[in-house]
Design an enzyme around this catalytic site. Structure first.
Site, PDB file in Angstrom:
ATOM      1  N   ASP A 247       0.532  -1.172   0.470  1.00 31.00           N
ATOM      2  CA  ASP A 247       0.093   0.057   0.136  1.00 31.00           C
ATOM      3  C   ASP A 247       1.503   1.531  -0.304  1.00 31.00           C
ATOM      4  O   ASP A 247       0.047   2.205   0.838  1.00 31.00           O
ATOM      5  CB  ASP A 247      -0.425  -0.313   1.156  1.00 31.00           C
ATOM      6  CG  ASP A 247      -2.236  -1.208   1.072  1.00 31.00           C
ATOM      7  OD1 ASP A 247      -2.511  -1.281   0.086  1.00 31.00           O
ATOM      8  OD2 ASP A 247      -2.514  -1.269   2.175  1.00 31.00           O
ATOM      9  N   LYS A 250      -0.504   4.197  -0.976  1.00 29.58           N
ATOM     10  CA  LYS A 250      -1.216   5.468  -0.209  1.00 29.58           C
ATOM     11  C   LYS A 250      -0.604   7.190   0.014  1.00 29.58           C
ATOM     12  O   LYS A 250      -1.433   7.706   0.403  1.00 29.58           O
ATOM     13  CB  LYS A 250      -1.979   4.794   0.820  1.00 29.58           C
ATOM     14  CG  LYS A 250      -2.675   3.918   0.871  1.00 29.58           C
ATOM     15  CD  LYS A 250      -3.530   3.244   1.613  1.00 29.58           C
ATOM     16  CE  LYS A 250      -4.535   2.144   0.898  1.00 29.58           C
ATOM     17  NZ  LYS A 250      -5.285   1.358   2.548  1.00 29.58           N
ATOM     18  N   HIS A 275      -3.588   3.801  -5.911  1.00 31.38           N
ATOM     19  CA  HIS A 275      -2.589   3.793  -5.172  1.00 31.38           C
ATOM     20  C   HIS A 275      -1.182   2.246  -6.054  1.00 31.38           C
ATOM     21  O   HIS A 275      -0.268   2.436  -5.372  1.00 31.38           O
ATOM     22  CB  HIS A 275      -2.810   3.126  -3.507  1.00 31.38           C
ATOM     23  CG  HIS A 275      -3.496   1.994  -3.273  1.00 31.38           C
ATOM     24  ND1 HIS A 275      -4.933   1.834  -4.021  1.00 31.38           N
ATOM     25  CD2 HIS A 275      -2.547   0.883  -2.889  1.00 31.38           C
ATOM     26  CE1 HIS A 275      -4.697   0.584  -3.323  1.00 31.38           C
ATOM     27  NE2 HIS A 275      -3.576  -0.629  -3.041  1.00 31.38           N
ATOM     28  N   HIS A 300      -4.289  -5.926  -6.716  1.00 33.41           N
ATOM     29  CA  HIS A 300      -6.081  -5.922  -6.488  1.00 33.41           C
ATOM     30  C   HIS A 300      -6.805  -6.681  -8.024  1.00 33.41           C
ATOM     31  O   HIS A 300      -7.701  -5.675  -8.367  1.00 33.41           O
ATOM     32  CB  HIS A 300      -6.289  -4.068  -6.488  1.00 33.41           C
ATOM     33  CG  HIS A 300      -6.248  -3.872  -4.899  1.00 33.41           C
ATOM     34  ND1 HIS A 300      -7.722  -4.731  -3.959  1.00 33.41           N
ATOM     35  CD2 HIS A 300      -5.562  -3.209  -4.270  1.00 33.41           C
ATOM     36  CE1 HIS A 300      -7.083  -3.682  -2.910  1.00 33.41           C
ATOM     37  NE2 HIS A 300      -5.608  -2.705  -2.685  1.00 33.41           N
ATOM     38  N   ASP A 328      -4.859  -9.370   2.108  1.00 36.97           N
ATOM     39  CA  ASP A 328      -5.452  -8.655   2.147  1.00 36.97           C
ATOM     40  C   ASP A 328      -6.485  -8.538   2.187  1.00 36.97           C
ATOM     41  O   ASP A 328      -7.635  -7.319   3.050  1.00 36.97           O
ATOM     42  CB  ASP A 328      -4.924  -7.460   0.773  1.00 36.97           C
ATOM     43  CG  ASP A 328      -5.784  -5.574   0.899  1.00 36.97           C
ATOM     44  OD1 ASP A 328      -5.221  -5.656   1.878  1.00 36.97           O
ATOM     45  OD2 ASP A 328      -5.677  -5.668  -0.416  1.00 36.97           O
TER      46      ASP A 328
END
Length: 339
Positions: A247, A250, A275, A300, A328
């Site tokens: 991450d 971010k 991100h 993702h 996640d």
């Protein structure tokens, strides 16, 4: 003028003696070069620094025609030598057997920085539950500074060590000391590197109050999964780094969105989706992290398609990214998120 037979015989004997000495010297040189080549080849094939000690001791025992060996490393602060590896020995407790500098053969070698051969252990007053008849100890030195000692021993009566054995083991110790020092420096650098990465991950999590500790948990879950499918140590290390940094993008997301107390709008969610590619841009210039980029970029994606950023599906998604995705998602479902 004809040389008298007596003189000729004397000259021939002299030549034979010189020839034998030359052959012995060349044989020793050849064995030394063969050993150094063997060590270099072995060091090159090692995948983990943890294998170094075992390999060094194995070579020391083999080339010294010894029965067993011990590798001691110096603890300067305490003034002692601790056992870091043993080969062919099962009667010593490495946690309890500590040698003080200047005490015993090993301690003396560490103190003077020179090899010592003891071919009459009984005469030296040394006693063991297991018989040791001869001992050869050489220092491990880097830039003339002692960092440890290699000790090899015979356990059969009548077997002794020679100056040739000493020279060979000293050659091995020279290579071994450099390898061990490099391994130590590598471990220190790696430890510092991982500390920086962990601090960065904590900073990322701190931006989003709803995901406190998220990177640490995802890293743990991911490593458990990777270990559960019998992954290689290198792959598990990749998963660990990717988990901590997945991450990192971010950093480029507005805190107003990250700290929003309610559901995200479609526009805000699209911004959150950025991100992954932001993370790639941040880490893409760091050579030591390039192998984790695919996992960070694609964690993702969805196995059936429809994920982001590239809508990959199935086995087109990197394995590390698939593992991260599971970890996640699990963490998201088991923690409170306003969205």
């Amino acid at each position: 003028m004809i040389c008298p037979p007596e003189k000729l015989s004397e000259e021939l004997d002299k030549c034979r003696t010189e020839l034998d000495a030359t052959i012995t010297e060349l044989s020793g040189k050849y064995e030394e070069l063969a050993l150094l080549y063997d060590i270099s080849e072995s060091l090159g094939s090692l995948q983990h620094v943890y294998d170094l000690t075992d390999m060094i001791l194995k070579k020391a025992v083999e080339h010294g025609d010894a029965d067993n060996g011990i590798l001691f490393m110096l603890d300067k602060a305490k003034g002692v030598l601790n056992i870091k590896g043993m080969y062919g020995i099962d009667w010593l407790d490495p946690q309890k057997h500590v040698v003080r500098i200047g005490h015993g053969v090993v301690g003396v070698v560490a103190a003077i920085g020179k090899p010592v051969i003891q071919n009459d252990i009984r005469a030296a007053g040394m006693k063991r539950d297991k018989p040791i008849t001869a001992l050869l100890c050489v220092p491990l030195k880097v830039k003339d500074e002692v960092m440890g000692v290699i000790s090899v021993a015979h356990g059969k009566k009548g077997k002794t060590f020679t100056s040739v054995d000493q020279k060979l083991l000293s050659s091995l110790a020279g290579q071994a000391a450099i390898a061990l020092e490099n391994a130590r420096l590598y471990q220190e650098s790696k430890k510092m590197f991982m500390s920086i990465i962990a601090a960065l991950a904590a900073t990322i999590d701190a931006k989003d109050p709803y995901t406190h500790g998220h990177s640490r948990r995802v890293t743990y879950y991911s490593m458990v999964i990777a270990e559960g499918i019998d992954s290689s140590p290198e792959f598990i290390e990749t998963v660990k780094l990717a988990g901590l940094l997945h991450d990192v993008g971010k950093i480029g997301i507005s805190e107003a969105i990250l700290r929003k107390g309610g559901a995200l709008t479609d526009e805000e969610y699209k911004h959150i989706m950025d991100h992954t590619v932001i993370g790639v841009r941040i880490l893409g210039h760091i050579d030591t992290l390039k192998h984790v980029i695919p996992a960070i970029k694609h964690h993702h994606e969805r196995y059936g398609g429809g994920g982001y950023p590239d809508r990959l599906k199935g086995d087109d998604i990197p394995l590390a990214a698939r593992i991260l995705s599971i970890a996640d998602t699990f963490d998201a479902m088991t923690t409170d998120r306003p969205y």
